[in-house]
Design a protein around this motif. Structure first.
Motif, PDB file in Angstrom:
ATOM      1  N   ASP A 166      39.617  52.889  17.816  1.00 22.67           N
ATOM      2  CA  ASP A 166      39.509  51.427  17.830  1.00 22.67           C
ATOM      3  C   ASP A 166      40.120  50.851  19.107  1.00 22.67           C
ATOM      4  N   LYS A 167      41.285  51.381  19.475  1.00 18.03           N
ATOM      5  CA  LYS A 167      41.929  50.926  20.706  1.00 18.03           C
ATOM      6  C   LYS A 167      41.086  51.306  21.928  1.00 18.03           C
ATOM      7  N   THR A 168      40.548  52.518  21.911  1.00 16.49           N
ATOM      8  CA  THR A 168      39.711  52.977  23.013  1.00 16.49           C
ATOM      9  C   THR A 168      38.497  52.071  23.184  1.00 16.49           C
ATOM     10  N   ARG A 169      37.880  51.724  22.073  1.00 16.26           N
ATOM     11  CA  ARG A 169      36.705  50.835  22.120  1.00 16.26           C
ATOM     12  C   ARG A 169      37.089  49.475  22.697  1.00 16.26           C
ATOM     13  N   GLU A 170      38.229  48.962  22.300  1.00 21.04           N
ATOM     14  CA  GLU A 170      38.688  47.655  22.790  1.00 21.04           C
ATOM     15  C   GLU A 170      38.927  47.692  24.298  1.00 21.04           C
ATOM     16  N   ILE A 171      39.595  48.751  24.771  1.00 16.73           N
ATOM     17  CA  ILE A 171      39.857  48.874  26.215  1.00 16.73           C
ATOM     18  C   ILE A 171      38.537  48.993  26.975  1.00 16.73           C
ATOM     19  N   TYR A 172      37.618  49.790  26.435  1.00 21.22           N
ATOM     20  CA  TYR A 172      36.319  49.983  27.089  1.00 21.22           C
ATOM     21  C   TYR A 172      35.604  48.644  27.268  1.00 21.22           C
ATOM     22  N   LEU A 173      35.555  47.852  26.210  1.00 23.43           N
ATOM     23  CA  LEU A 173      34.856  46.577  26.272  1.00 23.43           C
ATOM     24  C   LEU A 173      35.532  45.624  27.262  1.00 23.43           C
ATOM     25  N   THR A 174      36.873  45.656  27.320  1.00 16.76           N
ATOM     26  CA  THR A 174      37.604  44.815  28.279  1.00 16.76           C
ATOM     27  C   THR A 174      37.254  45.188  29.711  1.00 16.76           C
ATOM     28  N   ILE A 175      37.256  46.501  29.999  1.00 19.66           N
ATOM     29  CA  ILE A 175      36.970  46.970  31.361  1.00 19.66           C
ATOM     30  C   ILE A 175      35.506  46.720  31.713  1.00 19.66           C
ATOM     31  N   GLU A 176      34.624  46.915  30.770  1.00 19.57           N
ATOM     32  CA  GLU A 176      33.205  46.651  31.016  1.00 19.57           C
ATOM     33  C   GLU A 176      33.002  45.181  31.398  1.00 19.57           C
ATOM     34  N   GLU A 177      33.697  44.289  30.689  1.00 19.16           N
ATOM     35  CA  GLU A 177      33.589  42.863  30.995  1.00 19.16           C
ATOM     36  C   GLU A 177      34.167  42.552  32.377  1.00 19.16           C
ATOM     37  N   THR A 178      35.287  43.205  32.722  1.00 16.15           N
ATOM     38  CA  THR A 178      35.879  43.001  34.049  1.00 16.15           C
ATOM     39  C   THR A 178      34.904  43.440  35.141  1.00 16.15           C
ATOM     40  N   ARG A 223      31.733  43.541  34.967  1.00 19.78           N
ATOM     41  CA  ARG A 223      30.641  42.567  35.002  1.00 19.78           C
ATOM     42  C   ARG A 223      31.082  41.304  35.751  1.00 19.78           C
ATOM     43  N   GLU A 224      32.307  40.845  35.482  1.00 19.62           N
ATOM     44  CA  GLU A 224      32.819  39.657  36.168  1.00 19.62           C
ATOM     45  C   GLU A 224      32.960  39.890  37.673  1.00 19.62           C
ATOM     46  N   LEU A 225      33.289  41.120  38.040  1.00 22.63           N
ATOM     47  CA  LEU A 225      33.407  41.466  39.456  1.00 22.63           C
ATOM     48  C   LEU A 225      32.044  41.694  40.114  1.00 22.63           C
ATOM     49  N   ARG A 226      30.989  41.533  39.324  1.00 26.16           N
ATOM     50  CA  ARG A 226      29.605  41.700  39.797  1.00 26.16           C
ATOM     51  C   ARG A 226      29.388  43.091  40.401  1.00 26.16           C
ATOM     52  N   LEU A 227      29.879  44.087  39.667  1.00 22.19           N
ATOM     53  CA  LEU A 227      29.763  45.473  40.140  1.00 22.19           C
ATOM     54  C   LEU A 227      28.733  46.290  39.364  1.00 22.19           C
TER      55      LEU A 227
END
Length: 599
Positions: free
Chosen positions: A517-529, A531-535
């Protein structure tokens, strides 16, 4: 707990069977099974109709392995439902018999029958012929089709090639966008120390008993429209979810050791139970040696690939481990360093199971079949990511490369992608904290990015308005451009290491907590970052300045200096995502002039 209904009550129910597996709920030797008797019976040649009914038995109690395996648990179709295409093909085959006045029995063999009875679609139509070769019948079939002006979309005859494990001539024909294989019924005998059998025409019963598993020994007789269970247990084993060999397991496996891997693959695919005799034979020293010595590495690799690509990769690898076959199929070079410990097998399973759970978790996006397959390999071989061996020239090579190219004979690109995932995994680990917090904390010293950080420093020193996230964007962008569309796989792999990092190294493998559950949460946070960085898809972005322009502005004729400028300009481009080509060229001219003044 036991319900009040009598244990052998016969009832008719319209609803499908329900089975709650003990493995799913982690209750050893316990399962809840509900089965029923249907009002009409499956037509099975050689089997009493009484054996085809479903019994109602609802219990939850501790049971032995033999009892557990004997409980009916799987609903089979009452009869085989043909698709419109299958009906047309079979009608043409029967018309061929009439047109050519042939006294021939045509049977669909193996997997098609099994899958149809399980209610699954199948496009694997293998026709077994009782009194002529496949190529002879193919000629008759084409002759008849020509009288109807029907187009054959393709046909070929694949000759015997025992050296490539092709023991029987196979004729193939494509009609109505469907390939069909034609072979004769056969019996086979194996000689000691040879994987090449002596083949001869056989009866349907002999052909059924030479098959690898009882659930694959069923025939559908096209002439009579009935299922034939000539081993007299194929239907039973299919209903009860058992993986059993028609003949004694050890002799079957010694004749063709690849059948061990096929048994495991089908057991994992259908969540069936391996027969106790089969498991004992599969784990024997004789069979393990035979598998390693008699079967080509390419055939072994094909089976492993089907397991990993299937719907039960964790079960398959668990079986391989339990039967002591992991080190046989994933053969290591003798010079591997550091030498893998016995605990590595359990660790491989743990990483694989964690990855399998993650890539199926809701909200993590879609992974292609290829990404899923290589993600599972990357997790499976994660404990060996730093293990190397010496090649003939004394060069250190990752052992993962050896497993793919020599132990399994897979394509080179598979090995390169998994090794690249492992390299990127180590780099992602150093960025996880910063990507979570969206800042550049502790990113001043990274062994893998020394030059990049120097380039970034030279940019930021001359521009106090450089974006605050430029450093993390540059480093992540460089990483993503290298791994491309496998970056999500590499991120998940790195998070498997990240969530167990810092655990007691003496902790038991079975108790590793991947905190999914924690791994999934971290993954989604980094994925969003990212995306925000337009990478996302940054690897498709073209350089603002091409090689010819670099040579012109820097007054170069070629050589390593061009590559150095390309790296600097990529760093600038990642640091200034909105920068233009002219701005990038102006910066390059400024840096060139500054260097000339310094010199």
């Amino acid at each position: 707990m036991r319900l009040s209904l009598p244990i052998n009550t016969l009832i008719n129910l319209p609803r499908p069977l329900l089975r709650i597996s003990s493995s799913r709920y982690r209750i050893p030797n316990r399962c809840l099974t509900v089965a029923f008797r249907t009002s009409s019976l499956l037509r099975v040649s050689g089997v009493s109709p009484a054996l085809c009914c479903y019994w109602f038995s609802t219990t939850m109690t501790t049971i032995g392995e033999e009892d557990k395996q004997s409980i009916p648990s799987i609903e089979l179709k009452e009869n085989i439902d043909l698709t419109e295409k299958e009906r047309m093909i079979f009608d043409r085959l029967l018309d061929t018999l009439r047109h050519c006045n042939l006294d021939t029995q045509l049977r669909v063999a193996g997997g098609w029958v099994r899958d149809k009875l399980l209610g699954k679609d199948s496009d694997d139509i293998d026709i077994a012929i009782d009194n002529m070769s496949g190529s002879d019948f193919l000629d008759k079939f084409k002759e008849y089709l020509s009288t109807r002006d029907e187009e054959v979309q393709g046909d070929t005859v694949i000759e015997r090639n025992p050296d490539q494990s092709k023991h029987l001539e196979t004729a193939k024909l494509r009609i109505y966008d469907q390939w069909i294989d034609f072979v004769n019924l056969r019996s086979e005998e194996y000689t000691e120390n040879s994987r090449i059998p002596t083949m001869k025409f056989g009866t349907a019963k002999e052909d059924a008993f030479r098959r690898d598993l009882t659930i694959n020994s069923l025939f559908y007789n096209i002439n009579t429209g009935s299922v034939e269970d000539l081993t007299e247990r194929g239907i039973d084993d299919l209903k009860s979810g058992r993986i059993v060999t028609p003949l004694p397991a050890k002799a079957t496996f010694l004749d063709d050791p690849l059948r061990v891997l096929r048994a495991i693959r089908f057991g994992a695919r259908f969540s069936f139970t391996l027969d106790e005799e089969l498991k004992e034979a599969a784990s024997s020293e004789e069979v393990r040696v035979a598998l390693g010595e008699k079967i080509s590495r390419e055939r072994i690799g094909n089976e492993i690939d089907l397991m990993i690509s299937g719907n039960g990769p964790v079960s398959a690898v668990t079986y391989l481990s339990d039967l002591k076959l992991l080190r046989v199929v994933f053969a290591f070079p003798s010079s591997a360093e550091p030498t893998p410990s016995e605990k590595c097998d359990s660790l491989c399973q743990s990483y694989l199971e964690a990855m399998w759970s993650l890539i199926q978790a809701p909200g993590l996006g879609e992974f292609s079949g290829e990404q899923r397959r290589l993600a599972l390999y990357a997790a499976l071989f994660l404990p060996f990511r730093k293990t190397v061996y010496k090649d003939n020239k004394g060069k250190s090579i990752p052992v993962v490369n050896h497993i793919f190219k020599f132990s399994m004979k897979r394509k080179t690109s598979d090995a390169e992608t998994v090794m690249n995932i492992h390299r990127t995994t180590e780099r992602f680990l150093s960025l996880i904290g910063s990507l979570q917090l969206k800042n550049d904390v502790q990113l001043d010293k990274l062994d893998w990015a020394t030059d990049v950080l120097e380039h970034w420093k030279s940019i930021s020193l001359n521009d106090p308005e450089v974006p605050g996230t430029s450093k993390i964007r540059v480093l992540t962008g460089i990483l993503l451009r290298d791994i491309k569309d496998f970056w999500r796989v590499a991120l998940l792999t790195s998070l498997l290491l990240y969530t167990v990092d810092g655990m007691n190294k003496d902790q038991e493998i079975e108790r590793l907590d991947f905190q999914l559950d924690k791994t999934r949460e971290i993954y989604l946070t980094i994925e969003e970052t990212i995306r925000e960085l337009r990478l996302d898809n940054i690897w498709d972005v073209k350089p603002l300045v091409n090689g010819r322009e670099i040579m012109q502005i820097a007054e170069l004729k070629g050589g390593s200096q061009i590559r150095e400028w390309q790296q600097k300009l990529l760093t600038w481009q990642l640091a200034y995502p909105s920068g233009s080509a002219e701005e990038c060229k102006d910066w390059m001219r400024e840096m060139k002039a500054k260097r000339q003044r310094t010199e």
